[in-house]
Design a protein around this motif. Structure first.
Motif, PDB file in Angstrom:
ATOM      1  N   GLU A   1      63.453  61.817   2.677  1.00 41.02           N
ATOM      2  CA  GLU A   1      62.799  62.724   2.734  1.00 41.02           C
ATOM      3  C   GLU A   1      62.812  63.461   4.098  1.00 41.02           C
ATOM      4  O   GLU A   1      62.274  64.294   4.734  1.00 41.02           O
ATOM      5  CB  GLU A   1      61.042  61.959   2.343  1.00 41.02           C
ATOM      6  CG  GLU A   1      60.883  60.909   1.514  1.00 41.02           C
ATOM      7  CD  GLU A   1      59.245  60.943   1.576  1.00 41.02           C
ATOM      8  OE1 GLU A   1      58.709  61.622   1.709  1.00 41.02           O
ATOM      9  OE2 GLU A   1      59.729  59.394   2.102  1.00 41.02           O
ATOM     10  N   LEU A   2      63.702  63.070   5.291  1.00 35.16           N
ATOM     11  CA  LEU A   2      64.026  63.978   6.393  1.00 35.16           C
ATOM     12  C   LEU A   2      65.083  64.594   6.492  1.00 35.16           C
ATOM     13  O   LEU A   2      65.004  65.076   7.012  1.00 35.16           O
ATOM     14  CB  LEU A   2      64.981  62.598   7.536  1.00 35.16           C
ATOM     15  CG  LEU A   2      62.827  61.602   7.247  1.00 35.16           C
ATOM     16  CD1 LEU A   2      63.293  60.367   8.634  1.00 35.16           C
ATOM     17  CD2 LEU A   2      61.540  61.988   7.676  1.00 35.16           C
ATOM     18  N   SER A   3      65.989  64.778   5.284  1.00 37.76           N
ATOM     19  CA  SER A   3      67.128  66.105   4.688  1.00 37.76           C
ATOM     20  C   SER A   3      66.774  67.621   5.064  1.00 37.76           C
ATOM     21  O   SER A   3      64.896  68.028   4.574  1.00 37.76           O
ATOM     22  CB  SER A   3      67.532  65.964   3.496  1.00 37.76           C
ATOM     23  OG  SER A   3      68.204  64.771   2.626  1.00 37.76           O
ATOM     24  N   GLY A   4      66.961  68.326   6.012  1.00 37.42           N
ATOM     25  CA  GLY A   4      67.088  69.090   6.816  1.00 37.42           C
ATOM     26  C   GLY A   4      67.320  70.109   7.228  1.00 37.42           C
ATOM     27  O   GLY A   4      68.204  68.486   8.027  1.00 37.42           O
ATOM     28  N   GLU A   5      66.759  71.135   7.868  1.00 36.89           N
ATOM     29  CA  GLU A   5      67.249  72.182   9.190  1.00 36.89           C
ATOM     30  C   GLU A   5      65.574  71.755   9.676  1.00 36.89           C
ATOM     31  O   GLU A   5      65.051  72.005   9.871  1.00 36.89           O
ATOM     32  CB  GLU A   5      67.941  73.060   9.049  1.00 36.89           C
ATOM     33  CG  GLU A   5      68.435  73.490   8.123  1.00 36.89           C
ATOM     34  CD  GLU A   5      70.188  73.033   8.343  1.00 36.89           C
ATOM     35  OE1 GLU A   5      70.458  72.776   9.506  1.00 36.89           O
ATOM     36  OE2 GLU A   5      70.578  72.107   7.387  1.00 36.89           O
ATOM     37  N   TYR A   6      66.625  71.568  10.943  1.00 35.31           N
ATOM     38  CA  TYR A   6      65.045  71.342  12.079  1.00 35.31           C
ATOM     39  C   TYR A   6      65.947  71.860  13.992  1.00 35.31           C
ATOM     40  O   TYR A   6      67.089  72.087  14.078  1.00 35.31           O
ATOM     41  CB  TYR A   6      65.122  69.300  12.905  1.00 35.31           C
ATOM     42  CG  TYR A   6      64.653  68.958  11.554  1.00 35.31           C
ATOM     43  CD1 TYR A   6      63.502  68.435  11.586  1.00 35.31           C
ATOM     44  CD2 TYR A   6      65.537  68.401  10.453  1.00 35.31           C
ATOM     45  CE1 TYR A   6      63.255  67.632  10.314  1.00 35.31           C
ATOM     46  CE2 TYR A   6      65.130  67.395   9.651  1.00 35.31           C
ATOM     47  CZ  TYR A   6      63.546  66.764  10.197  1.00 35.31           C
ATOM     48  OH  TYR A   6      63.173  66.377   8.650  1.00 35.31           O
ATOM     49  N   VAL A   7      64.728  72.296  14.531  1.00 39.76           N
ATOM     50  CA  VAL A   7      65.061  72.536  15.893  1.00 39.76           C
ATOM     51  C   VAL A   7      64.244  71.977  16.595  1.00 39.76           C
ATOM     52  O   VAL A   7      62.913  71.199  16.103  1.00 39.76           O
ATOM     53  CB  VAL A   7      64.053  74.309  16.085  1.00 39.76           C
ATOM     54  CG1 VAL A   7      65.363  74.834  15.431  1.00 39.76           C
ATOM     55  CG2 VAL A   7      63.188  74.288  15.342  1.00 39.76           C
ATOM     56  N   LEU A   8      64.529  71.298  18.279  1.00 36.23           N
ATOM     57  CA  LEU A   8      63.968  70.486  18.901  1.00 36.23           C
ATOM     58  C   LEU A   8      62.783  70.945  19.142  1.00 36.23           C
ATOM     59  O   LEU A   8      62.318  72.012  19.592  1.00 36.23           O
ATOM     60  CB  LEU A   8      64.698  70.519  20.229  1.00 36.23           C
ATOM     61  CG  LEU A   8      65.647  69.661  20.359  1.00 36.23           C
ATOM     62  CD1 LEU A   8      66.608  69.679  21.547  1.00 36.23           C
ATOM     63  CD2 LEU A   8      65.575  68.522  20.176  1.00 36.23           C
ATOM     64  N   ASP A   9      61.538  70.400  19.619  1.00 30.06           N
ATOM     65  CA  ASP A   9      60.415  70.632  19.937  1.00 30.06           C
ATOM     66  C   ASP A   9      61.197  70.258  21.160  1.00 30.06           C
ATOM     67  O   ASP A   9      60.556  68.628  22.090  1.00 30.06           O
ATOM     68  CB  ASP A   9      59.153  69.564  18.933  1.00 30.06           C
ATOM     69  CG  ASP A   9      57.979  69.822  20.114  1.00 30.06           C
ATOM     70  OD1 ASP A   9      57.449  70.585  21.080  1.00 30.06           O
ATOM     71  OD2 ASP A   9      56.779  69.336  19.045  1.00 30.06           O
ATOM     72  N   THR A  10      60.682  71.174  21.956  1.00 25.25           N
ATOM     73  CA  THR A  10      60.535  70.764  23.840  1.00 25.25           C
ATOM     74  C   THR A  10      59.694  70.592  24.302  1.00 25.25           C
ATOM     75  O   THR A  10      59.638  70.257  25.285  1.00 25.25           O
ATOM     76  CB  THR A  10      61.830  72.241  24.044  1.00 25.25           C
ATOM     77  OG1 THR A  10      61.180  73.435  23.814  1.00 25.25           O
ATOM     78  CG2 THR A  10      62.497  73.000  23.607  1.00 25.25           C
ATOM     79  N   GLY A  11      58.414  70.549  23.756  1.00 21.91           N
ATOM     80  CA  GLY A  11      57.864  70.017  24.444  1.00 21.91           C
ATOM     81  C   GLY A  11      56.318  68.446  24.514  1.00 21.91           C
ATOM     82  O   GLY A  11      56.808  67.792  25.002  1.00 21.91           O
ATOM     83  N   ARG A  12      58.088  67.848  23.310  1.00 22.04           N
ATOM     84  CA  ARG A  12      57.950  66.724  23.579  1.00 22.04           C
ATOM     85  C   ARG A  12      58.792  65.966  23.231  1.00 22.04           C
ATOM     86  O   ARG A  12      59.193  65.177  22.766  1.00 22.04           O
ATOM     87  CB  ARG A  12      56.883  66.620  21.635  1.00 22.04           C
ATOM     88  CG  ARG A  12      56.199  67.054  21.537  1.00 22.04           C
ATOM     89  CD  ARG A  12      55.152  66.510  20.123  1.00 22.04           C
ATOM     90  NE  ARG A  12      53.404  66.767  19.902  1.00 22.04           N
ATOM     91  CZ  ARG A  12      53.186  67.750  19.177  1.00 22.04           C
ATOM     92  NH1 ARG A  12      54.133  68.778  19.052  1.00 22.04           N
ATOM     93  NH2 ARG A  12      52.253  67.683  19.232  1.00 22.04           N
ATOM     94  N   THR A  13      60.152  66.493  23.376  1.00 23.81           N
ATOM     95  CA  THR A  13      61.017  66.116  24.540  1.00 23.81           C
ATOM     96  C   THR A  13      61.514  66.137  25.519  1.00 23.81           C
ATOM     97  O   THR A  13      61.076  66.895  26.466  1.00 23.81           O
ATOM     98  CB  THR A  13      62.831  67.208  23.499  1.00 23.81           C
ATOM     99  OG1 THR A  13      62.322  67.068  21.901  1.00 23.81           O
ATOM    100  CG2 THR A  13      63.940  66.690  23.875  1.00 23.81           C
TER     101      THR A  13
END
Length: 182
Positions: free
Chosen positions: A9-21
């Motif tokens: 279910e996690l397959s896909g394209e992602y970007v970092l959430d810099t506020g939570r990383t």
């Protein structure tokens, strides 16, 4: 919010959430406690393939000048002498291989470029899960670490320098990412 437990279910394209990383490091100082720090400016993306994790990949760019240890007298020399941030403003990591160790743990190998030198580095990564937010967007989390010898990337200072930090540095991270497409 609903929790996602199936990797597919996690397959896909992602970007970092810099506020939570958080991207940090720990180095042993010759005298006193360990030196802990973090990087404040970075960006990254990932392609996750939950059905075949070996087809997943990540890209990360860190601004070397954003290093922070909470001590200006230490930070400026670290940026200048160890990272050479003026001539090499970016630290990059691009994965070349993803190996699933078990249901939630992965070994991610890639090319780390630091001070203009590119060498392989393997990260031990653990999935901390995924969930849908109130708007229906999908967020995933990962944490992990790697230990490197900073001298392998030319990150060393003059031996008489007062900033004597061990050549072994542990990188540690807690990452949150937001899916941009399936």
């Amino acid at each position: 919010m609903s929790t996602i437990t199936e990797l597919s279910e996690l397959s896909g394209e992602y970007v970092l959430d810099t506020g939570r990383t958080r991207l940090g490091f720990i180095g042993k100082h010759s005298v006193g406690p360990q030196v802990r720090g973090r990087f404040e400016e970075f960006e990254g993306s990932a392609h996750l393939d939950g059905d075949d994790p070996a087809k997943s990949g990540i890209r990360l760019t860190i601004r070397a000048r954003s290093l922070q240890t909470g001590n200006k007298m230490r930070d400026d020399p670290l940026r200048k002498k160890f990272l050479d941030a003026a001539d090499h403003p970016d630290i990059t990591f691009t994965s070349t291989e993803v190996e699933q160790v078990d249901g939630v743990r992965f070994r991610v190998t890639g090319d780390l470029t630091l001070r203009g030198t590119t060498r392989p580095l393997t990260l031990d990564v653990e999935s901390t899960g995924g969930e849908r937010d109130a708007q229906g967007g999908l967020r995933v989390g990962f944490r992990g670490s790697a230990t490197l010898n900073r001298k392998d990337w030319g990150a060393s200072a003059n031996p008489v320098d007062t900033l004597v930090v061990s050549s072994k540095v542990t990188l540690e991270f807690e990452v949150a990412a937001v899916r941009t497409s399936s």
